[in-house]
Design a protein around this motif. Structure first.
Motif, PDB file in Angstrom:
ATOM      1  N   LEU A  86     -10.097 -63.694 132.256  1.00 28.38           N
ATOM      2  CA  LEU A  86      -9.088 -64.225 133.178  1.00 28.38           C
ATOM      3  C   LEU A  86      -8.920 -63.233 134.318  1.00 28.38           C
ATOM      4  O   LEU A  86      -8.858 -62.024 134.083  1.00 28.38           O
ATOM      5  CB  LEU A  86      -7.740 -64.376 132.468  1.00 28.38           C
ATOM      6  N   ILE A  87      -8.814 -63.697 135.530  1.00 27.39           N
ATOM      7  CA  ILE A  87      -8.515 -62.821 136.661  1.00 27.39           C
ATOM      8  C   ILE A  87      -7.012 -62.875 136.892  1.00 27.39           C
ATOM      9  O   ILE A  87      -6.440 -63.949 137.076  1.00 27.39           O
ATOM     10  CB  ILE A  87      -9.289 -63.237 137.934  1.00 27.39           C
ATOM     11  N   GLU A  88      -6.400 -61.697 136.834  1.00 26.70           N
ATOM     12  CA  GLU A  88      -4.949 -61.578 137.037  1.00 26.70           C
ATOM     13  C   GLU A  88      -4.690 -60.916 138.387  1.00 26.70           C
ATOM     14  O   GLU A  88      -5.355 -59.935 138.722  1.00 26.70           O
ATOM     15  CB  GLU A  88      -4.328 -60.717 135.934  1.00 26.70           C
ATOM     16  N   ASP A  89      -3.748 -61.450 139.118  1.00 22.45           N
ATOM     17  CA  ASP A  89      -3.381 -60.873 140.402  1.00 22.45           C
ATOM     18  C   ASP A  89      -2.133 -60.026 140.273  1.00 22.45           C
ATOM     19  O   ASP A  89      -1.236 -60.328 139.469  1.00 22.45           O
ATOM     20  CB  ASP A  89      -3.143 -61.973 141.437  1.00 22.45           C
ATOM     21  N   ALA A  90      -2.054 -58.984 141.086  1.00 19.43           N
ATOM     22  CA  ALA A  90      -0.873 -58.134 141.128  1.00 19.43           C
ATOM     23  C   ALA A  90       0.366 -58.981 141.372  1.00 19.43           C
ATOM     24  O   ALA A  90       0.346 -59.883 142.209  1.00 19.43           O
ATOM     25  CB  ALA A  90      -1.028 -57.076 142.211  1.00 19.43           C
ATOM     26  N   THR A  99       4.757 -57.905 134.050  1.00 21.87           N
ATOM     27  CA  THR A  99       4.243 -58.061 135.408  1.00 21.87           C
ATOM     28  C   THR A  99       2.923 -57.311 135.555  1.00 21.87           C
ATOM     29  O   THR A  99       2.809 -56.157 135.161  1.00 21.87           O
ATOM     30  CB  THR A  99       5.274 -57.539 136.436  1.00 21.87           C
ATOM     31  N   VAL A 100       1.954 -57.973 136.127  1.00 26.86           N
ATOM     32  CA  VAL A 100       0.633 -57.389 136.355  1.00 26.86           C
ATOM     33  C   VAL A 100       0.731 -56.455 137.550  1.00 26.86           C
ATOM     34  O   VAL A 100       1.241 -56.831 138.606  1.00 26.86           O
ATOM     35  CB  VAL A 100      -0.409 -58.501 136.608  1.00 26.86           C
ATOM     36  N   GLU A 101       0.239 -55.226 137.383  1.00 18.99           N
ATOM     37  CA  GLU A 101       0.373 -54.209 138.428  1.00 18.99           C
ATOM     38  C   GLU A 101      -0.714 -54.263 139.487  1.00 18.99           C
ATOM     39  O   GLU A 101      -0.502 -53.823 140.612  1.00 18.99           O
ATOM     40  CB  GLU A 101       0.400 -52.819 137.798  1.00 18.99           C
ATOM     41  N   ARG A 102      -1.909 -54.758 139.132  1.00 23.34           N
ATOM     42  CA  ARG A 102      -2.998 -54.810 140.108  1.00 23.34           C
ATOM     43  C   ARG A 102      -3.960 -55.928 139.747  1.00 23.34           C
ATOM     44  O   ARG A 102      -3.959 -56.419 138.630  1.00 23.34           O
ATOM     45  CB  ARG A 102      -3.734 -53.482 140.177  1.00 23.34           C
ATOM     46  N   ARG A 103      -4.779 -56.320 140.705  1.00 18.43           N
ATOM     47  CA  ARG A 103      -5.794 -57.343 140.446  1.00 18.43           C
ATOM     48  C   ARG A 103      -6.760 -56.774 139.407  1.00 18.43           C
ATOM     49  O   ARG A 103      -7.307 -55.687 139.590  1.00 18.43           O
ATOM     50  CB  ARG A 103      -6.518 -57.688 141.740  1.00 18.43           C
ATOM     51  N   GLN A 104      -6.957 -57.534 138.350  1.00 18.76           N
ATOM     52  CA  GLN A 104      -7.782 -57.051 137.256  1.00 18.76           C
ATOM     53  C   GLN A 104      -8.321 -58.205 136.429  1.00 18.76           C
ATOM     54  O   GLN A 104      -7.882 -59.340 136.570  1.00 18.76           O
ATOM     55  CB  GLN A 104      -6.960 -56.125 136.352  1.00 18.76           C
ATOM     56  N   ALA A 105      -9.265 -57.881 135.562  1.00 16.30           N
ATOM     57  CA  ALA A 105      -9.807 -58.850 134.618  1.00 16.30           C
ATOM     58  C   ALA A 105      -9.114 -58.641 133.279  1.00 16.30           C
ATOM     59  O   ALA A 105      -8.866 -57.510 132.876  1.00 16.30           O
ATOM     60  CB  ALA A 105     -11.308 -58.652 134.472  1.00 16.30           C
ATOM     61  N   HIS A 106      -8.799 -59.732 132.615  1.00 11.85           N
ATOM     62  CA  HIS A 106      -8.170 -59.679 131.293  1.00 11.85           C
ATOM     63  C   HIS A 106      -9.112 -60.400 130.332  1.00 11.85           C
ATOM     64  O   HIS A 106      -9.354 -61.598 130.474  1.00 11.85           O
ATOM     65  CB  HIS A 106      -6.804 -60.344 131.334  1.00 11.85           C
ATOM     66  N   VAL A 107      -9.657 -59.661 129.378  1.00 15.05           N
ATOM     67  CA  VAL A 107     -10.613 -60.195 128.412  1.00 15.05           C
ATOM     68  C   VAL A 107      -9.846 -60.758 127.222  1.00 15.05           C
ATOM     69  O   VAL A 107      -9.025 -60.056 126.620  1.00 15.05           O
ATOM     70  CB  VAL A 107     -11.597 -59.098 127.965  1.00 15.05           C
ATOM     71  N   TRP A 132     -19.498 -60.114 135.171  1.00 11.78           N
ATOM     72  CA  TRP A 132     -18.843 -61.118 135.991  1.00 11.78           C
ATOM     73  C   TRP A 132     -17.540 -60.574 136.568  1.00 11.78           C
ATOM     74  O   TRP A 132     -17.243 -60.765 137.755  1.00 11.78           O
ATOM     75  CB  TRP A 132     -18.577 -62.402 135.200  1.00 11.78           C
ATOM     76  N   ALA A 133     -16.760 -59.868 135.745  1.00 13.85           N
ATOM     77  CA  ALA A 133     -15.492 -59.303 136.226  1.00 13.85           C
ATOM     78  C   ALA A 133     -15.733 -58.389 137.429  1.00 13.85           C
ATOM     79  O   ALA A 133     -15.013 -58.467 138.426  1.00 13.85           O
ATOM     80  CB  ALA A 133     -14.792 -58.538 135.105  1.00 13.85           C
ATOM     81  N   TRP A 134     -16.759 -57.546 137.336  1.00 13.01           N
ATOM     82  CA  TRP A 134     -17.027 -56.621 138.437  1.00 13.01           C
ATOM     83  C   TRP A 134     -17.526 -57.358 139.686  1.00 13.01           C
ATOM     84  O   TRP A 134     -17.440 -56.832 140.792  1.00 13.01           O
ATOM     85  CB  TRP A 134     -18.050 -55.571 138.035  1.00 13.01           C
ATOM     86  N   SER A 135     -18.016 -58.575 139.522  1.00  6.12           N
ATOM     87  CA  SER A 135     -18.488 -59.336 140.686  1.00  6.12           C
ATOM     88  C   SER A 135     -17.345 -59.999 141.454  1.00  6.12           C
ATOM     89  O   SER A 135     -17.546 -60.471 142.568  1.00  6.12           O
ATOM     90  CB  SER A 135     -19.489 -60.414 140.250  1.00  6.12           C
ATOM     91  N   VAL A 136     -16.168 -60.034 140.857  1.00  3.72           N
ATOM     92  CA  VAL A 136     -15.012 -60.672 141.498  1.00  3.72           C
ATOM     93  C   VAL A 136     -14.376 -59.680 142.468  1.00  3.72           C
ATOM     94  O   VAL A 136     -14.119 -58.527 142.124  1.00  3.72           O
ATOM     95  CB  VAL A 136     -13.988 -61.148 140.444  1.00  3.72           C
ATOM     96  N   GLU A 137     -14.124 -60.151 143.670  1.00  6.30           N
ATOM     97  CA  GLU A 137     -13.588 -59.294 144.724  1.00  6.30           C
ATOM     98  C   GLU A 137     -12.324 -58.566 144.293  1.00  6.30           C
ATOM     99  O   GLU A 137     -11.397 -59.166 143.736  1.00  6.30           O
ATOM    100  CB  GLU A 137     -13.293 -60.138 145.977  1.00  6.30           C
ATOM    101  N   ASP A 138     -12.288 -57.259 144.555  1.00  5.83           N
ATOM    102  CA  ASP A 138     -11.136 -56.381 144.327  1.00  5.83           C
ATOM    103  C   ASP A 138     -10.802 -56.136 142.856  1.00  5.83           C
ATOM    104  O   ASP A 138      -9.754 -55.575 142.558  1.00  5.83           O
ATOM    105  CB  ASP A 138      -9.885 -56.892 145.053  1.00  5.83           C
TER     106      ASP A 138
END
Length: 194
Positions: A86-90, A99-107, A132-138
């Motif tokens: 899952l891609i989580e946004d700050a 609360t999510v602190e930064r844009r990140q991937a959640h496995v 795939w996570a590393w391919s997602v911007e930011d």
């Protein structure tokens, strides 16, 4: 001696919702399910087909917010394992209500059929998921949570490179127990960069 073909890992396709459902229900019957997943077999089995169709459609190849990967047995095409990213946004809220602190991937949703454990399936799944996570911007960090009693899973996550962040959350329904957050920084990312 016959060598077992390596498992092929790929994103699911939207039309594979029945297979997604079948593998998820199998995962929820696993003895480790109560400490590995946030829902139960009974909850998942009661969901209508439309839920599974939406779930598969939303996490199929081509999605930008979530991607589910499966490993297929090279001999017969059986799905041997799965993982979802899952891609989580700050500023967003995660499944634990924090609360999510930064844009990140959640496995999440890691499962390998018992008869395929120890065969490299989970390694192959994580290679695809993290790539795939590393391919997602930011996205510069991947994280996951592991129940304090799930030593087998935690050993793998640590071997793969995930490290404890120091963050814990109480387990729903058993606040005496905790889920530990483990994180993996994208190679080349300075520590603490968000």
């Amino acid at each position: 001696m016959n060598e077992v073909p390596r498992h092929a890992v790929r994103p699911i396709r939207a039309e594979e919702w029945r297979e997604v459902k079948e593998l998820r229900l199998l995962a929820l019957k696993d003895p480790a399910a109560p400490i590995a997943f946030l829902d139960t077999y009974e909850q998942a089995a009661a969901k209508p087909d439309s839920f599974w169709q939406e779930r598969a459609g939303g996490s199929a190849a081509g999605g930008t917010r979530v991607r589910q990967f499966v490993a297929e047995d090279g001999r017969d095409g059986t799905w041997t394992g799965t993982v979802t990213v899952l891609i989580e946004d700050a500023g967003g809220v995660d499944p634990f209500g924090t609360t999510v602190e930064r844009r990140q991937a959640h496995v999440v949703g890691v499962f390998v059929r018992p008869e395929h454990r120890g065969s490299g399936v989970v390694d192959a799944l994580f290679e695809a998921a993290v790539a795939w996570a590393w391919s997602v911007e930011d996205v510069t960090r991947a994280r996951l949570y592991v129940h304090e009693d799930n030593a087998r899973a935690e050993r793998f996550y640590r071997r793969y490179g995930f490290t404890p962040s120091g963050v814990t959350v109480p387990v729903k329904g058993d606040p005496a127990k905790v889920e530990r957050e483990l994180v993996l920084d994208r190679p080349g990312t300075p520590s603490g960069v968000s």
